[in-house]
Design an enzyme around this catalytic site. Structure first.
Site, PDB file in Angstrom:
ATOM      1  CG  HIS A  68       4.050  -4.753   6.687  1.00  0.00           C
ATOM      2  ND1 HIS A  68       4.323  -5.894   6.827  1.00  0.00           N
ATOM      3  CD2 HIS A  68       5.190  -4.178   6.297  1.00  0.00           C
ATOM      4  CE1 HIS A  68       5.367  -6.244   6.423  1.00  0.00           C
ATOM      5  NE2 HIS A  68       5.903  -5.127   6.370  1.00  0.00           N
ATOM      6  CE  LYS A 125       3.990  -4.976   2.664  1.00  0.00           C
ATOM      7  NZ  LYS A 125       4.753  -4.426   1.722  1.00  0.00           N
TER       8      LYS A 125
END
Length: 266
Positions: free
Chosen positions: A155, A159
């Protein structure tokens, strides 16, 4: 067809702003209000870069839910805030559609009980991308036949939770079909702590966080003389909006909590 009145939490966030665009483009949805920790008392068209919509902004979710005629809350914020918003919505008879990953099992149980007590629908989905949900379902099927498996999720570097809710959910789904076993050499030793990633029921989960990434996961299976990789990539946040739209329409006819988009796909 009656329109569905929607409150969006986190309209300035990357996912929230995408949801604002999706709702404003949909003829059967009506954006009733937004919840934002800043800009209380302003309207959406007061914010730089926001659509030209005369929609009120509240910083207090309870005040918002009391003052606005709303059917559904879309919450795409962060775990702590998302949990409080979801609780407040259920208590006010508003149906939450929540894309915030990182809820604990205890939090999900509490929300499940609240939804049941109030006989009201709620959908919590660690991932709203339909392709990601199919990836999880395929992994669940494969784990029955290839129980040696690892998860690599990648990601963007903003995040907050690791591993991702999608990776955790994938591991949970595989537990339903996979023979429980420890993997790797029994005398394996991490020369550097964390080298083998997190571990649940013998499955190792590795989290990568880098700028330039969006949301990516591969599930790697191994067997004698063969490997299988099931992989999904989201390249932009529009990939999540079909799942959000489906959830908004579906939550109107539910009377309890559903965890995971796969449970509402036909």
């Amino acid at each position: 067809m009656m329109s569905i009145n929607i409150v969006i939490a986190g309209p300035r966030g990357k996912m929230g702003s995408e949801a604002v665009q999706m709702v404003s483009r949909n003829k059967t949805f009506e954006l009733a209000a937004c919840i934002d920790r800043k800009n209380n008392g302003q309207t959406l068209n007061d914010l730089d870069g926001a659509p030209d919509l005369d929609v009120p902004i509240f910083d207090d979710p309870e005040q918002c839910f009391q003052k606005v005629d709303a059917d559904v809350l879309i919450d795409l914020t962060v775990p702590g805030t998302g949990f409080e918003h979801t609780k407040a919505a259920l208590l006010q008879g508003i149906r939450p559609v929540v894309g915030t990953s990182g809820f604990t099992n205890d939090q999900i149980t509490e929300l499940e009980n609240l939804a049941a007590q109030n006989n009201i629908g709620c959908i919590i989905a660690p991932n709203f991308a339909v392709g990601a949900v199919l990836m999880m379902q395929f992994a669940k099927t494969a784990a029955k036949y290839l129980p040696d498996v690892e998860i690599i999720e990648k990601h963007h570097d903003q995040k907050l939770d690791a591993p991702s809710g999608t990776a955790v959910k994938t591991a949970q789904m595989m537990q339903e079909t996979r023979e429980s076993k420890q993997q790797g050499h029994p005398d394996e030793k991490e020369v550097m702590d964390g080298a083998r990633g997190a571990e649940t029921d013998g499955v190792h989960i590795h989290s990568v966080r880098l700028p330039g990434l969006m949301a990516h996961q591969e599930v790697d299976f191994g067997g004698p003389g063969q490997t299988l990789t099931i992989k999904h990539d989201s390249y932009n946040r529009a990939s999540f909006m079909e799942g959000v739209k489906l959830s908004v329409n579906t939550v109107m006819s539910l009377n309890g909590l559903v965890y995971g988009l796969e449970n509402i796909l036909e």
